[in-house]
Every structure is written in C-alpha cells, then in structure tokens.
Design a protein around this motif. Structure first.
Motif, mmCIF file in Angstrom:
data_model
loop_
_atom_site.group_PDB
_atom_site.id
_atom_site.type_symbol
_atom_site.label_atom_id
_atom_site.label_comp_id
_atom_site.label_asym_id
_atom_site.label_seq_id
_atom_site.Cartn_x
_atom_site.Cartn_y
_atom_site.Cartn_z
ATOM 1 N N HIS A 44 21.908 -97.187 12.456
ATOM 2 C CA HIS A 44 20.847 -96.274 13.137
ATOM 3 C C HIS A 44 21.086 -94.927 12.898
ATOM 4 C CE1 HIS A 44 18.553 -99.557 15.190
ATOM 5 N NE2 HIS A 44 19.587 -100.402 15.175
ATOM 6 N N ILE A 45 22.360 -94.452 12.819
ATOM 7 C CA ILE A 45 22.647 -93.189 12.900
ATOM 8 C C ILE A 45 22.050 -92.527 11.358
ATOM 9 C CG2 ILE A 45 25.095 -93.117 12.205
ATOM 10 C CD1 ILE A 45 25.051 -90.704 14.133
ATOM 11 N N ILE A 46 22.356 -93.512 10.355
ATOM 12 C CA ILE A 46 21.989 -93.211 8.845
ATOM 13 C C ILE A 46 20.492 -93.228 8.954
ATOM 14 C CG2 ILE A 46 21.974 -94.135 6.545
ATOM 15 C CD1 ILE A 46 24.797 -94.929 6.734
ATOM 16 N N GLU A 47 19.888 -94.131 9.366
ATOM 17 C CA GLU A 47 18.313 -94.098 9.385
ATOM 18 C C GLU A 47 17.792 -93.073 9.934
ATOM 19 O OE1 GLU A 47 14.594 -96.795 11.004
ATOM 20 O OE2 GLU A 47 16.579 -97.600 11.006
ATOM 21 N N ARG A 48 18.379 -92.761 11.099
ATOM 22 C CA ARG A 48 17.779 -91.574 11.885
ATOM 23 C C ARG A 48 18.116 -90.229 11.234
ATOM 24 N NH1 ARG A 48 16.846 -90.234 17.970
ATOM 25 N NH2 ARG A 48 16.473 -88.115 17.660
ATOM 26 N N GLU A 49 19.118 -89.962 10.438
ATOM 27 C CA GLU A 49 19.387 -88.709 9.734
ATOM 28 C C GLU A 49 18.597 -88.708 8.653
ATOM 29 O OE1 GLU A 49 20.879 -85.421 9.562
ATOM 30 O OE2 GLU A 49 21.924 -86.626 10.847
ATOM 31 N N HIS A 50 18.246 -89.805 8.127
ATOM 32 C CA HIS A 50 17.419 -89.750 6.672
ATOM 33 C C HIS A 50 15.979 -89.332 7.114
ATOM 34 C CE1 HIS A 50 19.848 -92.366 3.663
ATOM 35 N NE2 HIS A 50 20.617 -91.507 4.456
ATOM 36 N N ASN A 51 15.565 -90.048 8.168
ATOM 37 C CA ASN A 51 14.214 -89.657 9.190
ATOM 38 C C ASN A 51 14.030 -88.265 9.647
ATOM 39 O OD1 ASN A 51 13.118 -91.956 7.930
ATOM 40 N ND2 ASN A 51 13.798 -93.403 9.567
ATOM 41 N N PHE A 52 15.053 -88.046 10.490
ATOM 42 C CA PHE A 52 15.033 -86.852 11.226
ATOM 43 C C PHE A 52 16.299 -85.952 10.931
ATOM 44 C CE2 PHE A 52 12.628 -90.416 13.382
ATOM 45 C CZ PHE A 52 11.394 -89.713 13.310
ATOM 46 N N PRO A 53 16.311 -85.241 10.021
ATOM 47 C CA PRO A 53 17.649 -84.591 9.571
ATOM 48 C C PRO A 53 18.095 -83.849 10.894
ATOM 49 C CG PRO A 53 16.119 -84.118 8.409
ATOM 50 C CD PRO A 53 15.249 -84.714 9.177
ATOM 51 N N THR A 54 19.483 -83.383 10.655
ATOM 52 C CA THR A 54 19.941 -82.938 11.831
ATOM 53 C C THR A 54 20.871 -81.339 11.421
ATOM 54 O OG1 THR A 54 22.048 -84.199 12.098
ATOM 55 C CG2 THR A 54 20.288 -84.739 13.425
ATOM 56 N N GLY A 55 20.702 -81.143 10.119
ATOM 57 C CA GLY A 55 21.311 -79.824 9.499
ATOM 58 C C GLY A 55 20.784 -78.738 10.208
ATOM 59 N N LEU A 56 21.616 -77.646 10.679
ATOM 60 C CA LEU A 56 21.181 -76.537 10.953
ATOM 61 C C LEU A 56 21.583 -75.399 10.148
ATOM 62 C CD1 LEU A 56 21.444 -76.938 14.871
ATOM 63 C CD2 LEU A 56 19.234 -76.566 13.663
ATOM 64 N N SER A 57 20.946 -74.399 9.980
ATOM 65 C CA SER A 57 21.474 -73.169 9.277
ATOM 66 C C SER A 57 22.023 -72.267 10.119
ATOM 67 C CB SER A 57 20.208 -72.414 8.520
ATOM 68 O OG SER A 57 20.826 -71.178 8.290
ATOM 69 N N THR A 58 23.083 -71.774 10.366
ATOM 70 C CA THR A 58 23.831 -70.851 11.117
ATOM 71 C C THR A 58 23.592 -69.414 10.726
ATOM 72 O OG1 THR A 58 25.746 -70.892 9.825
ATOM 73 C CG2 THR A 58 25.675 -72.544 11.602
ATOM 74 N N LYS A 59 22.684 -69.058 9.863
ATOM 75 C CA LYS A 59 22.427 -67.739 9.523
ATOM 76 C C LYS A 59 22.075 -66.778 10.391
ATOM 77 C CE LYS A 59 23.616 -68.440 5.283
ATOM 78 N NZ LYS A 59 24.967 -69.225 5.627
ATOM 79 N N THR A 60 21.292 -67.269 11.494
ATOM 80 C CA THR A 60 21.033 -66.495 12.937
ATOM 81 C C THR A 60 22.245 -66.066 13.662
ATOM 82 O OG1 THR A 60 20.520 -68.446 13.936
ATOM 83 C CG2 THR A 60 18.837 -67.491 12.881
ATOM 84 N N LEU A 61 23.188 -66.932 13.356
ATOM 85 C CA LEU A 61 24.533 -66.651 14.103
ATOM 86 C C LEU A 61 25.445 -65.617 13.509
ATOM 87 C CD1 LEU A 61 25.143 -70.136 15.632
ATOM 88 C CD2 LEU A 61 24.188 -68.199 16.872
ATOM 89 N N GLY A 62 25.308 -65.585 12.176
ATOM 90 C CA GLY A 62 25.999 -64.832 11.434
ATOM 91 C C GLY A 62 25.989 -64.959 9.731
ATOM 92 N N ALA A 63 26.122 -64.093 9.075
ATOM 93 C CA ALA A 63 25.754 -64.256 7.787
ATOM 94 C C ALA A 63 26.731 -65.246 6.765
ATOM 95 C CB ALA A 63 25.752 -62.847 6.821
ATOM 96 N N ASP A 64 27.855 -65.176 7.242
ATOM 97 C CA ASP A 64 29.089 -65.972 6.234
ATOM 98 C C ASP A 64 29.255 -67.084 6.972
ATOM 99 O OD1 ASP A 64 29.208 -63.898 4.711
ATOM 100 O OD2 ASP A 64 30.489 -62.835 5.783
ATOM 101 N N LEU A 65 28.762 -67.544 8.153
ATOM 102 C CA LEU A 65 29.232 -68.749 8.894
ATOM 103 C C LEU A 65 28.750 -70.088 7.965
ATOM 104 C CD1 LEU A 65 27.943 -68.011 12.526
ATOM 105 C CD2 LEU A 65 30.368 -68.189 11.462
ATOM 106 N N PRO A 66 29.426 -71.270 8.199
ATOM 107 C CA PRO A 66 29.090 -72.402 7.469
ATOM 108 C C PRO A 66 27.853 -73.069 8.277
ATOM 109 C CG PRO A 66 31.232 -72.644 8.266
ATOM 110 C CD PRO A 66 30.614 -71.219 8.521
ATOM 111 N N ASN A 67 27.095 -73.674 7.562
ATOM 112 C CA ASN A 67 25.878 -74.558 8.354
ATOM 113 C C ASN A 67 26.662 -75.778 8.916
ATOM 114 O OD1 ASN A 67 23.940 -72.980 7.364
ATOM 115 N ND2 ASN A 67 24.188 -74.242 5.295
#
Length: 159
Positions: A44-67
């Motif tokens: 279920h977590i793999i299927e959900r990640e494929h259909n509704f990804p959860t990656g977030l860009s952290t660029k709004t918090l700081g230029a050098d932050l990892p996602n």
C-alpha cells in the motif's frame, strides 16, 4: 502531545539504498519486525507513493537544503502512531507532491504511521511546522545526519 509518542529509537533509520521501492521495503521489514505496521503495509505504501508522490522541495526553506519525502498510507495498515525519520546516504528519486510529474532527489524521509484516518494531516502539519521553524543552517545539518541516535536525540529535543 508528548514527543516520545511520535518517535522511537528503534524506528530511526539511515539507509544506503538508492531505489525507492527497495528503500521502502527495507524500512517496512524493520517496522514489521517491530510490530509497528501490518503485513499489507508495504504494497500500500509503494502503490500510494507511485500514484500520489510525497517528495517535497525544500527550496522555499533554504537554497542549500536537501529535498525530503513524507511517505504514508492508510491507517488500517498501521499498528502504532509514529513519525519514522530516515536519513539517506544516497539520493533517492521521489515524485514531487506538488507537481507529481516532476522528480526530486530526496535525502531525508519522514514516514508517517498513523492509525487514525484523520490524523495524517496533523502529523504532516507537525513535520511541516518543524521544518519551517528550524533555522536553515541547523536544518541543513540535521537533514545530513547519518547517525540514527543523533537523529533521534535531535528530534526529541527540537520537534
């Protein structure tokens, strides 16, 4: 809410994995062994990640932050309410939560385990608040930690 309720020392991980599905499987194996999730959690977590990804860009918090990514699935597959921090030694590709077709190189996960169907949003908002209020330099250091005990202790103090 008490911090100890959302973090436990044996559910903090550092991974060398570079494939998303393998990463989720490795974490799942530990969570299942500890009784935190049910046997059908992984699919279920793999299927959900494929259909509704959860990656977030952290660029709004700081230029050098990892996602980051915040994988989660329905509460019926979860036994214990937790936030599971996972530091990644290698970047792992996740789809962007905001723009699902965009791929992000992620270096840190906050996996949400929530038994209550209405609780996901609360856990997610706690993670977002933590990210937003942590000073950029401190957050960058934290998101690059590679010691599970250091991650756990930091979160107990700062989350």
């Amino acid at each position: 809410m008490e911090k100890k309720q959302v973090f436990v020392a044996d559910a903090v991980f550092v991974s060398n994995e570079s494939d998303q599905d393998e990463l989720l499987k490795n974490i799942y194996d530990h969570l299942l062994d500890s009784g935190y999730v049910k046997g059908n959690f992984l699919a279920h977590i793999i299927e959900r990640e494929h259909n509704f990804p959860t990656g977030l860009s952290t660029k709004t918090l700081g230029a050098d932050l990892p996602n980051i990514a915040i994988p989660h699935t329905e509460g019926e597959f979860v036994n214990k309410r937790l936030i599971v921090p996972v530091a990644l030694k290698n970047p792992v590709t996740f789809g962007n939560m905001i723009k699902p077709d965009e791929k992000l190189q992620v270096k840190f996960l906050f996996m949400l385990l929530e038994t209550n169907p209405d609780g996901q949003a609360k856990l997610l908002s706690q993670v977002m608040n933590f990210l937003a209020r942590t000073p950029e330099k401190e957050l960058k250091n934290f998101l690059n930690f590679t010691d599970p005990e250091a991650i756990y202790q930091y979160l107990l103090q700062k989350f």
